[in-house]
Design an enzyme around this catalytic site. Structure first.
Site, PDB file in Angstrom:
ATOM      1  N   TYR A 160      -6.931   7.389   0.184  1.00 13.92           N
ATOM      2  CA  TYR A 160      -6.526   6.213   0.978  1.00 13.92           C
ATOM      3  C   TYR A 160      -7.729   5.618   1.719  1.00 13.92           C
ATOM      4  O   TYR A 160      -7.923   4.401   1.738  1.00 13.92           O
ATOM      5  CB  TYR A 160      -5.443   6.658   1.952  1.00 13.92           C
ATOM      6  CG  TYR A 160      -4.786   5.566   2.769  1.00 13.92           C
ATOM      7  CD1 TYR A 160      -3.745   4.811   2.235  1.00 13.92           C
ATOM      8  CD2 TYR A 160      -5.177   5.325   4.077  1.00 13.92           C
ATOM      9  CE1 TYR A 160      -3.111   3.832   3.000  1.00 13.92           C
ATOM     10  CE2 TYR A 160      -4.550   4.353   4.851  1.00 13.92           C
ATOM     11  CZ  TYR A 160      -3.517   3.620   4.312  1.00 13.92           C
ATOM     12  OH  TYR A 160      -2.889   2.657   5.064  1.00 13.92           O
ATOM     13  N   ASP A 206      -1.063  11.615   0.663  1.00 14.10           N
ATOM     14  CA  ASP A 206      -1.999  12.422   1.439  1.00 14.10           C
ATOM     15  C   ASP A 206      -2.130  13.843   0.891  1.00 14.10           C
ATOM     16  O   ASP A 206      -1.141  14.501   0.553  1.00 14.10           O
ATOM     17  CB  ASP A 206      -1.532  12.496   2.897  1.00 14.10           C
ATOM     18  CG  ASP A 206      -1.630  11.155   3.619  1.00 14.10           C
ATOM     19  OD1 ASP A 206      -2.211  10.206   3.045  1.00 14.10           O
ATOM     20  OD2 ASP A 206      -1.136  11.067   4.751  1.00 14.10           O
ATOM     21  N   GLY A 235       0.822  -1.201   0.000  1.00 15.27           N
ATOM     22  CA  GLY A 235       0.000   0.000   0.000  1.00 15.27           C
ATOM     23  C   GLY A 235       0.856   1.252   0.000  1.00 15.27           C
ATOM     24  O   GLY A 235       2.015   1.228   0.432  1.00 15.27           O
ATOM     25  N   ILE A 236       0.270   2.335  -0.494  1.00 14.42           N
ATOM     26  CA  ILE A 236       0.959   3.632  -0.498  1.00 14.42           C
ATOM     27  C   ILE A 236      -0.008   4.697   0.009  1.00 14.42           C
ATOM     28  O   ILE A 236      -1.218   4.496   0.016  1.00 14.42           O
ATOM     29  CB  ILE A 236       1.454   4.023  -1.907  1.00 14.42           C
ATOM     30  CG1 ILE A 236       0.275   4.124  -2.900  1.00 14.42           C
ATOM     31  CG2 ILE A 236       2.507   3.051  -2.408  1.00 14.42           C
ATOM     32  CD1 ILE A 236       0.642   4.766  -4.227  1.00 14.42           C
ATOM     33  N   TYR A 255      -2.494   3.199  13.654  1.00 15.58           N
ATOM     34  CA  TYR A 255      -1.201   3.798  13.304  1.00 15.58           C
ATOM     35  C   TYR A 255      -0.088   2.903  13.868  1.00 15.58           C
ATOM     36  O   TYR A 255      -0.056   2.604  15.061  1.00 15.58           O
ATOM     37  CB  TYR A 255      -1.116   5.229  13.843  1.00 15.58           C
ATOM     38  CG  TYR A 255      -1.875   6.202  12.964  1.00 15.58           C
ATOM     39  CD1 TYR A 255      -3.267   6.195  12.947  1.00 15.58           C
ATOM     40  CD2 TYR A 255      -1.203   7.082  12.120  1.00 15.58           C
ATOM     41  CE1 TYR A 255      -3.974   7.058  12.111  1.00 15.58           C
ATOM     42  CE2 TYR A 255      -1.895   7.953  11.284  1.00 15.58           C
ATOM     43  CZ  TYR A 255      -3.279   7.926  11.286  1.00 15.58           C
ATOM     44  OH  TYR A 255      -3.974   8.776  10.456  1.00 15.58           O
TER      45      TYR A 255
HETATM   46  N1  CAA Z   1      -8.955  18.036  11.318  1.00 10.86           N
HETATM   47  C1  CAA Z   1      -9.453  19.240  11.027  1.00 10.86           C
HETATM   48  N2  CAA Z   1      -8.760  20.239  10.470  1.00 10.86           N
HETATM   49  C2  CAA Z   1      -7.477  20.001  10.208  1.00 10.86           C
HETATM   50  C3  CAA Z   1      -6.872  18.766  10.487  1.00 10.86           C
HETATM   51  C4  CAA Z   1      -7.672  17.772  11.079  1.00 10.86           C
HETATM   52  N3  CAA Z   1      -7.175  16.555  11.371  1.00 10.86           N
HETATM   53  N4  CAA Z   1      -5.589  18.819  10.098  1.00 10.86           N
HETATM   54  C5  CAA Z   1      -5.407  20.049   9.592  1.00 10.86           C
HETATM   55  N5  CAA Z   1      -6.535  20.772   9.677  1.00 10.86           N
HETATM   56  C6  CAA Z   1      -6.744  22.138   9.263  1.00 10.86           C
HETATM   57  C7  CAA Z   1      -5.533  23.004   9.536  1.00 10.86           C
HETATM   58  O1  CAA Z   1      -5.599  23.499  10.841  1.00 10.86           O
HETATM   59  C8  CAA Z   1      -5.681  24.099   8.481  1.00 10.86           C
HETATM   60  O2  CAA Z   1      -6.707  24.987   8.885  1.00 10.86           O
HETATM   61  P1  CAA Z   1      -6.778  26.508   8.318  1.00 10.86           P
HETATM   62  O3  CAA Z   1      -6.946  26.392   6.840  1.00 10.86           O
HETATM   63  O4  CAA Z   1      -7.954  27.069   9.023  1.00 10.86           O
HETATM   64  O5  CAA Z   1      -5.470  27.118   8.722  1.00 10.86           O
HETATM   65  C9  CAA Z   1      -6.196  23.322   7.311  1.00 10.86           C
HETATM   66  O6  CAA Z   1      -6.858  22.166   7.835  1.00 10.86           O
HETATM   67  C10 CAA Z   1      -5.084  22.877   6.385  1.00 10.86           C
HETATM   68  O7  CAA Z   1      -5.669  22.398   5.235  1.00 10.86           O
HETATM   69  P2  CAA Z   1      -4.789  22.166   3.947  1.00 10.86           P
HETATM   70  O8  CAA Z   1      -5.630  21.649   2.850  1.00 10.86           O
HETATM   71  O9  CAA Z   1      -3.970  23.399   3.653  1.00 10.86           O
HETATM   72  O10 CAA Z   1      -3.872  20.999   4.460  1.00 10.86           O
HETATM   73  P3  CAA Z   1      -2.300  20.861   4.335  1.00 10.86           P
HETATM   74  O11 CAA Z   1      -1.961  20.914   2.899  1.00 10.86           O
HETATM   75  O12 CAA Z   1      -1.621  21.783   5.274  1.00 10.86           O
HETATM   76  O13 CAA Z   1      -2.044  19.395   4.919  1.00 10.86           O
HETATM   77  C11 CAA Z   1      -2.164  17.008   4.936  1.00 10.86           C
HETATM   78  C12 CAA Z   1      -2.885  18.329   4.586  1.00 10.86           C
HETATM   79  C13 CAA Z   1      -0.872  16.870   4.144  1.00 10.86           C
HETATM   80  C14 CAA Z   1      -3.100  15.901   4.526  1.00 10.86           C
HETATM   81  C15 CAA Z   1      -1.886  16.962   6.419  1.00 10.86           C
HETATM   82  O14 CAA Z   1      -3.059  17.279   7.144  1.00 10.86           O
HETATM   83  C16 CAA Z   1      -1.434  15.566   6.870  1.00 10.86           C
HETATM   84  O15 CAA Z   1      -0.341  15.119   6.572  1.00 10.86           O
HETATM   85  N6  CAA Z   1      -2.300  14.871   7.604  1.00 10.86           N
HETATM   86  C17 CAA Z   1      -2.010  13.515   8.106  1.00 10.86           C
HETATM   87  C18 CAA Z   1      -2.749  12.517   7.310  1.00 10.86           C
HETATM   88  C19 CAA Z   1      -2.560  11.165   7.924  1.00 10.86           C
HETATM   89  O16 CAA Z   1      -2.891  10.892   9.074  1.00 10.86           O
HETATM   90  N7  CAA Z   1      -2.032  10.237   7.147  1.00 10.86           N
HETATM   91  C20 CAA Z   1      -1.810   8.894   7.643  1.00 10.86           C
HETATM   92  C21 CAA Z   1      -0.666   8.296   6.895  1.00 10.86           C
HETATM   93  S1  CAA Z   1      -0.183   6.746   7.589  1.00 10.86           S
HETATM   94  C22 CAA Z   1      -1.416   5.716   7.164  1.00 10.86           C
HETATM   95  O17 CAA Z   1      -2.296   6.025   6.434  1.00 10.86           O
HETATM   96  C23 CAA Z   1      -1.355   4.333   7.751  1.00 10.86           C
HETATM   97  C24 CAA Z   1      -2.633   3.926   8.314  1.00 10.86           C
HETATM   98  O18 CAA Z   1      -3.341   3.116   7.734  1.00 10.86           O
HETATM   99  C25 CAA Z   1      -3.061   4.470   9.627  1.00 10.86           C
END
Ligand code: CAA
Length: 240
Positions: free
Chosen positions: A147, A88, A84-85, A179
């Site tokens: 995803y 995000d 899987g990849i 996670y």
């Molecule tokens: N809930 C609500 N709001 C959130 C949030 C959340 N969880 N996370 C960020 N925000 C808000 C921010 O505060 C920001 O608000 P403002 O616009 O008001 O400032 C806004 O959302 C940011 O939105 P963007 O679209 O600009 O988001 P970004 O480009 O900065 O980042 C992202 C987006 C890259 C997806 C980042 O949130 C991220 O990396 N998130 C983690 C995702 C994650 O958990 N991935 C898991 C990978 S591992 C896996 O998947 C294995 C498994 O099976 C568990």
């Protein structure tokens, strides 16, 4: 009788832990990998487990690779779809490429490998298929429409396949890990990961071995009556 297991994405993270636990349990194990050649070589040197490199998102490459594995090692009794990849991104920024690549690998890869082994499992009236989904299929996750969709798709796929295989001794089940301490999860920005971990009642990431333990349980001959199930292993983060 020694059962043969194929694990996709089997040289690192949850896949590698699963491969090693199955090997210790007396199974004959084969690991697929793609794009991480050095890691695959090191895994092979360490474990002696045969490795086969191909992209599970490629239907033809998958059929050819499985045919080659079967010619060398005999028919596959157990298939663990772990490859899987992530790509995000919030939906308003997500490119078609980010959407397609995750669907093609995480969900399409499962179709491609299952299709390659299912006829032989039906003929031999035995099969164990375990698809590695995610807690984020059940809960949704900010930034993971691609995803979460692919991993939720695996659950529907598995339930349908469970119905089709039941009369032929084939089971299909899902593990939905939380996670876990793998490279994939360490790709999440530190601050975001800290917040996520603080929401896990266990207060930590899973180890890959803790997820692999569930796979070993589901692939046993004795697990014949567990079919179409989704086993969550997430430290209590989400209770579906
Ligand atoms: N809930 C609500 N709001 C959130 C949030 C959340 N969880 N996370 C960020 N925000 C808000 C921010 O505060 C920001 O608000 P403002 O616009 O008001 O400032 C806004 O959302 C940011 O939105 P963007 O679209 O600009 O988001 P970004 O480009 O900065 O980042 C992202 C987006 C890259 C997806 C980042 O949130 C991220 O990396 N998130 C983690 C995702 C994650 O958990 N991935 C898991 C990978 S591992 C896996 O998947 C294995 C498994 O099976 C568990």
């Amino acid at each position: 009788m020694t059962r043969t297991a194929l694990i996709t994405g089997g040289v690192s993270g949850i896949g590698a832990a699963t491969a090693k636990q199955l090997q210790s349990g007396g199974y004959s194990v084969i690991a697929n990998y793609f794009g991480n050649d050095a890691e695959a070589d090191a895994f092979h040197k360490e474990t002696g487990i045969p490795i086969f490199g191909w992209n599970v998102a490629d239907f033809d490459a998958t059929q050819q690779a499985v045919a080659k594995i079967v010619a060398q090692s005999g028919p596959i009794d157990i298939l663990v779809n772990n490859a899987g990849i992530t790509r995000d991104s919030t939906l308003h920024k997500m490119t078609l490429e980010q959407w397609r690549s995750v669907i093609d690998v995480d969900l399409g890869g499962c179709f491609n490998t299952c299709r390659a082994v299912i006829e032989s499992m039906r003929e031999r009236r035995f099969g164990r298929i375990v698809n590695i989904s995610s807690v984020n299929a059940l809960s949704g996750q900010f930034g993971q429409t691609n995803y979460s969709a692919a991993k939720a798709g695996l659950i529907g796929f598995t339930k349908a396949l469970a119905l089709e295989g039941a009369s032929r001794g084939i089971t299909a089940n899902v593990i939905a890990p939380g996670y876990t301490d793998t490279g994939m999860v360490h790709g999440v920005p530190d601050e975001i990961l800290k917040t996520i971990v603080s929401g896990v009642p266990a207060g930590r990431l899973a180890t890959p071995d803790e997820i692999a333990r569930g796979v070993v349980f589901l692939v046993a001959d004795e697990a014949a009556f567990i079919n179409g199930a989704t086993l969550s292993i997430n430290g209590g983060k989400y209770m579906a």
